[in-house]
Structure formats: C-alpha cells, structure tokens
Design a protein around this motif. Sequence first.
Motif, mmCIF file in Angstrom:
data_model
loop_
_atom_site.group_PDB
_atom_site.id
_atom_site.type_symbol
_atom_site.label_atom_id
_atom_site.label_comp_id
_atom_site.label_asym_id
_atom_site.label_seq_id
_atom_site.Cartn_x
_atom_site.Cartn_y
_atom_site.Cartn_z
ATOM 1 N N GLN A 177 -7.323 -24.563 -12.402
ATOM 2 C CA GLN A 177 -7.765 -23.867 -11.186
ATOM 3 C C GLN A 177 -9.082 -23.133 -11.404
ATOM 4 O O GLN A 177 -9.971 -23.155 -10.545
ATOM 5 C CB GLN A 177 -6.673 -22.888 -10.733
ATOM 6 C CG GLN A 177 -5.539 -23.514 -9.950
ATOM 7 C CD GLN A 177 -4.535 -24.257 -10.797
ATOM 8 O OE1 GLN A 177 -4.721 -24.438 -11.996
ATOM 9 N NE2 GLN A 177 -3.435 -24.692 -10.181
ATOM 10 N N LEU A 369 -11.317 -26.906 -1.536
ATOM 11 C CA LEU A 369 -10.467 -26.051 -0.718
ATOM 12 C C LEU A 369 -10.547 -26.445 0.753
ATOM 13 O O LEU A 369 -11.536 -27.017 1.196
ATOM 14 C CB LEU A 369 -10.860 -24.579 -0.873
ATOM 15 C CG LEU A 369 -10.640 -23.943 -2.244
ATOM 16 C CD1 LEU A 369 -11.046 -22.474 -2.202
ATOM 17 C CD2 LEU A 369 -9.188 -24.069 -2.698
ATOM 18 N N GLN A 390 -5.740 -19.135 6.497
ATOM 19 C CA GLN A 390 -4.950 -19.710 5.419
ATOM 20 C C GLN A 390 -5.803 -20.702 4.635
ATOM 21 O O GLN A 390 -6.723 -21.305 5.185
ATOM 22 C CB GLN A 390 -3.692 -20.399 5.955
ATOM 23 C CG GLN A 390 -2.691 -19.438 6.582
ATOM 24 C CD GLN A 390 -1.389 -20.110 6.961
ATOM 25 O OE1 GLN A 390 -1.262 -21.333 6.937
ATOM 26 N NE2 GLN A 390 -0.396 -19.310 7.319
ATOM 27 N N ARG A 392 -5.811 -23.709 1.207
ATOM 28 C CA ARG A 392 -5.099 -24.506 0.211
ATOM 29 C C ARG A 392 -6.116 -25.330 -0.573
ATOM 30 O O ARG A 392 -7.251 -25.518 -0.136
ATOM 31 C CB ARG A 392 -4.074 -25.441 0.865
ATOM 32 C CG ARG A 392 -4.681 -26.603 1.651
ATOM 33 C CD ARG A 392 -3.602 -27.512 2.189
ATOM 34 N NE ARG A 392 -4.177 -28.612 2.972
ATOM 35 C CZ ARG A 392 -3.458 -29.526 3.631
ATOM 36 N NH1 ARG A 392 -2.128 -29.466 3.626
ATOM 37 N NH2 ARG A 392 -4.066 -30.481 4.307
ATOM 38 N N ILE A 396 -6.197 -22.847 -5.960
ATOM 39 C CA ILE A 396 -5.229 -21.851 -5.517
ATOM 40 C C ILE A 396 -4.233 -21.529 -6.629
ATOM 41 O O ILE A 396 -3.756 -22.402 -7.344
ATOM 42 C CB ILE A 396 -4.473 -22.341 -4.258
ATOM 43 C CG1 ILE A 396 -5.459 -22.569 -3.113
ATOM 44 C CG2 ILE A 396 -3.405 -21.336 -3.836
ATOM 45 C CD1 ILE A 396 -6.249 -21.350 -2.704
ATOM 46 N N PHE A 411 3.298 -18.235 0.635
ATOM 47 C CA PHE A 411 2.886 -19.597 0.967
ATOM 48 C C PHE A 411 3.651 -20.131 2.172
ATOM 49 O O PHE A 411 4.828 -19.827 2.365
ATOM 50 C CB PHE A 411 3.126 -20.532 -0.225
ATOM 51 C CG PHE A 411 2.116 -20.391 -1.327
ATOM 52 C CD1 PHE A 411 0.988 -21.203 -1.359
ATOM 53 C CD2 PHE A 411 2.286 -19.449 -2.332
ATOM 54 C CE1 PHE A 411 0.045 -21.075 -2.373
ATOM 55 C CE2 PHE A 411 1.355 -19.309 -3.343
ATOM 56 C CZ PHE A 411 0.238 -20.122 -3.368
ATOM 57 N N GLU A 414 1.914 -25.687 1.283
ATOM 58 C CA GLU A 414 0.777 -25.606 0.361
ATOM 59 C C GLU A 414 -0.236 -24.555 0.783
ATOM 60 O O GLU A 414 -1.162 -24.246 0.028
ATOM 61 C CB GLU A 414 0.067 -26.969 0.282
ATOM 62 C CG GLU A 414 0.908 -28.088 -0.308
ATOM 63 C CD GLU A 414 0.141 -29.388 -0.350
ATOM 64 O OE1 GLU A 414 -0.774 -29.569 0.488
ATOM 65 O OE2 GLU A 414 0.437 -30.224 -1.219
ATOM 66 N N TRP A 415 -0.068 -24.017 1.973
ATOM 67 C CA TRP A 415 -1.061 -23.085 2.527
ATOM 68 C C TRP A 415 -0.760 -21.657 2.092
ATOM 69 O O TRP A 415 0.348 -21.155 2.254
ATOM 70 C CB TRP A 415 -1.087 -23.168 4.043
ATOM 71 C CG TRP A 415 -1.607 -24.462 4.570
ATOM 72 C CD1 TRP A 415 -0.878 -25.552 4.938
ATOM 73 C CD2 TRP A 415 -2.979 -24.809 4.770
ATOM 74 N NE1 TRP A 415 -1.711 -26.562 5.368
ATOM 75 C CE2 TRP A 415 -3.008 -26.130 5.271
ATOM 76 C CE3 TRP A 415 -4.189 -24.138 4.587
ATOM 77 C CZ2 TRP A 415 -4.192 -26.788 5.574
ATOM 78 C CZ3 TRP A 415 -5.373 -24.780 4.890
ATOM 79 C CH2 TRP A 415 -5.373 -26.091 5.381
ATOM 80 N N LEU A 416 -1.784 -20.991 1.559
ATOM 81 C CA LEU A 416 -1.659 -19.598 1.124
ATOM 82 C C LEU A 416 -1.968 -18.651 2.271
ATOM 83 O O LEU A 416 -2.985 -18.785 2.955
ATOM 84 C CB LEU A 416 -2.639 -19.329 -0.030
ATOM 85 C CG LEU A 416 -2.717 -17.879 -0.523
ATOM 86 C CD1 LEU A 416 -1.461 -17.515 -1.299
ATOM 87 C CD2 LEU A 416 -3.955 -17.679 -1.401
#
Length: 546
Positions: A177, A369, A390, A392, A396, A411, A414-416
């Motif tokens: 990452q 991203l 949001q 991803r 991340i 989350f 997969e979306w933060l």
Amino acid sequence: MTTLQERIESATSRGGKITFEGSGGGEQIEWVQFHDEARSMAAAMQARGVVPGSHVGLLGPTSRPLVTAIQATWLCGAAIVVLPLPMRMGSIEEFVAQTRVRLASADVDLLLIDPDLAPFVEPIPGDPPMAQFAEVMGKVPSSAFVRPPDDLDALAILQFTSGSTSDPKGVMLPHRQVGANLDAIALGTALDPDVDVLISWLPLYHDMGLIGLMSLGMTTGTDLVLAAPQDFLASPLRWAEWFDRYQGTATAGPNFSYSLLARALGRSSTLDLSRWRIALNGAEPIDPKTVEAFCAAGAAHKLDPRAVFPAYGMAEAVLAVSFPEPFTGMGVDVVDRRVLEDNNYAAVLEAGGEGSRSLVKLGRAVKGLELRIVDAGGNSLSEREVGEVQVRGASITTGYYKRPEVTAASFDGEWLHTGDLGYFAEGDLVVCGRSKDMIIVGGRNVFPEDVERAAAEVEGVRPGNVIAFGIEGKKGKETIVVIAETKATDIASTRKLVAERVLASVGLPASEIVLVEPGTIPKTSSGKLQRSLCRTRYLDEEYELV
C-alpha cells in the motif's frame, strides 16, 4: 510493485542527498552514505532482537538519527511506529501517558528514543526495551547487517490517527500500500528525482511529512531538505529562505502555514522562489483567501501562482487521495450557501454574490484509487449532490491494528468511509465539512469551518485557533457556540465583533462566544482542531475566560 527496502536500495544509485537544516546551518549527506549508516544501525537493531514483523517505536524530534532509524527499521523488515511529540511543554505528563498508551496498543518490541526525551519516559514495568539513538548508531559495521527477504504484505508503518488521543487507532500500512501511494504521489506531482528538490519542516509522526516528503525523497533518491516544525514556527520566513538557498521545487503544508508565510513574505527582502512548482496545501480545510494572500505575497519573490496545489488525503489511504493537475493553480467553486445547507446541493453562484460560499477544488483521485459520493443509504450521488466521500483502491489500509470492530465499521464493502462531506464539481472533488461536526440549526446544515473562519477575521483572534460547535439550547434547538483564543485587551469589544462577523457570515447568531488564553484550544498531535473534545470541555465548564 517493490518493497521499501528495494526502493531505498535502488534510490542510492541516483546520487541525490538529504540536508538536515537547523539553527546551526545545513548538514548534507549523500543518500548512498546515509544508506550505509542505516545498514549499520539496522545491524545493531538486529543484535537487539529486531526481526521481520517487529514493531519499532521511534520518539524524537526531526534529526539525522531519527531519519536513520526510520530507514534502518524498514531495512530490518520491521514496522515503524513514529510517536508524536508534546504539543506544549506544559503537557509533558499527558504526553508521557499517551506515549505509553501507544506503545502498548502497538505492541512495540523496541523503543528508540532521543536522549533529551529519555528522562521523561523512564522505563517502568510493562514498557518495551528502550535504547537511545546513540546506542544503536555507528556501533556496528554495516557489513554485519543481514538483509531479510522482501515481503510486500509485511507491515511497514503503524500510523496512529490524530483524532482521539485517549483511544488511539493504529492504521496498518503494508509495503504494498505504501509503495502504491508513493508511486501515485510521484506520478501526480510529475516528480523528477534528477531535478526536483523537496523542502519539508513537517513532523515525521504525521503522514504528510513522513510519506509525502521524507519517504518520497528517500525512496526515489530525490534531493531533500529537512527541518523541524519548531524551526518553521519560530520564523516562518525560513520556509521561503530554504527554497531560495537550495533552489527548492516542491513542498507541502497545512493551510495555516501558508497564512504565516504570506505575512512573513510581505515583510522580507526579495527571495528567489521562481523554481517553486508544487505548494501542496492539505491536512486541514483550505481557505481560498489564505491561498490568494500567499500568492500575492509571493509575487514579489517570483512565485508563480500556478504552483498552488490543493490536495485531499488521509492516513487510511497512506496519504494522497486526490490531486489537481500540476502547475494549474487553485480552482475555486462558488456555490449558494443556503442551497448547500438546506438542500445538500452545490448550486453554482457568481463569485462575490450575496450568500455565496467559495470552496476549493481538490482535483481527482490519484492513480490506483477511486472516489464516490454517497447518501446515508450508501447510494451513489450525481454531480454537485453533497454526501459522504468514500474511497477504495490500491493504497487503502488493511485495517486498524487489533481493532476488528472498528475496521468493519469503517468499510462499506471495499469502500472506506472517510467521514467527510463533499461533492463532485466538473469531475473535481470538493470537500465541504465533516459529517460528525455538522451544526444543524432550524433544519440548516451549518459548517463549523464557515463560523471559525468568520471569527478568525476579527483582529485579536488567533487564526487557526477558533472552534465552533453546536449544543442543545433552552428550547431544545441546537445553537452555535464559538471558542476562540485571543490576546486582545478589550475583551468586550472583541466578543462583540466576533458575534457580528459570525452573524454576517452565516446568517445565524452564536448563542455564546467564549474567549480564552492562547494555548487553550485542544488540537491533535498534527495540529488539527479537536471539536468534540472542545465541546466536552465547554459542557464540563473547564474553560477559564480571559
């Protein structure tokens, strides 16, 4: 994709250098020599039991030993835990307590500490083994270092979020990452290691200083000039002087730092800032007026306003989330304040129009991203509709260390969840506030940043040291409270001016304006305002009025 060890080793062939800039002048070291010193320290750390997977705590001001320890830790295959320094000397006891909380929650295996701080953190039962930097620096030949195998999925950084200090969350960032975000930063800023010179005074316990400048220089072999935060804060003009002296090209800082520099430039003799091409502004809300003042002050020093680079990022994405195109300057979106607050829609308005609000465009998602804006139900929104931001993608976080419940809640697939409110304007991200900080008055969503900026415009109020929040009023409706630091002697007049300015700016009165001594407003280790803590202290009647 390559590990940080591989990147560091490859970077040494470029012939670049790092300069430690302090009150006594600059100390330059070629990256290749620096790498050899780090190998020596890594060998000493291995002799103390540091192995791949270890967590190494690092506590000290920006210095050659600290940066060497960061690289040495990565060379060992271990993860760094760079610990925050005290914001004020009066908070030493709180700093020591918070340090121990972080050491325990991060399962630190070895703490390397600056000798000046060692007396404050004397070992007690339960603490990890400690060593001063000098005890592991230059004591073992670099040839004794045993290089471990590369592991892209090994933890490289355990980055504490700068929110609640009583309940710290460690963001887990593996090599994969971190490398992905470093590549995105280099691409998004059009970095040229053979030409660029990075200038930084940002703290290394915060992601913007650690990743965006120090690690970027270290892993690419780009020339880097590194100073300490106190060097800048003691004399903001030094930031520009370093650009002039070292022919700097790129830097980063929060909004308030550009405000301080603008004032300093207005009082200085001519400097050559003509090579400055990236002036990244991030880590806190960006005020267009601050940026305009910085550009105006820099014009006499050959600063090109196109160098302004408003960006969006967060620790959970390693650092960078969205960037504008390099050397295009600041883009501003002017919207109708009432429509934004009442309807969660960014309706375009002419600049300077009555009831307008100017918001800075933050570019588009960096490579690797993706961004989306969603409503409370998680449904994607259209252009100019306001919702939660949001993100991803490749950089991340894999989660919060030993906090599975917090990780799960952070989350949506997969979306933060960022917790930030924003929208897209012609494809660019615009952030307009934090969902948890929103003040709701009579159905209007009032952004505390607007109230704070209005109050900060009053002479005598310290810019960057104002907090606004909502409380339940006598009739059950939410009202606005403003806490502001001031050195003013005419308190009654200052309070009256703040009240008038807030009312004129947001169209709502503040139910109470509390003026306090400088150094009273609570901030995180990275200098961000802590609105929720300030609200708690206010409700507990902890503030002493000036």
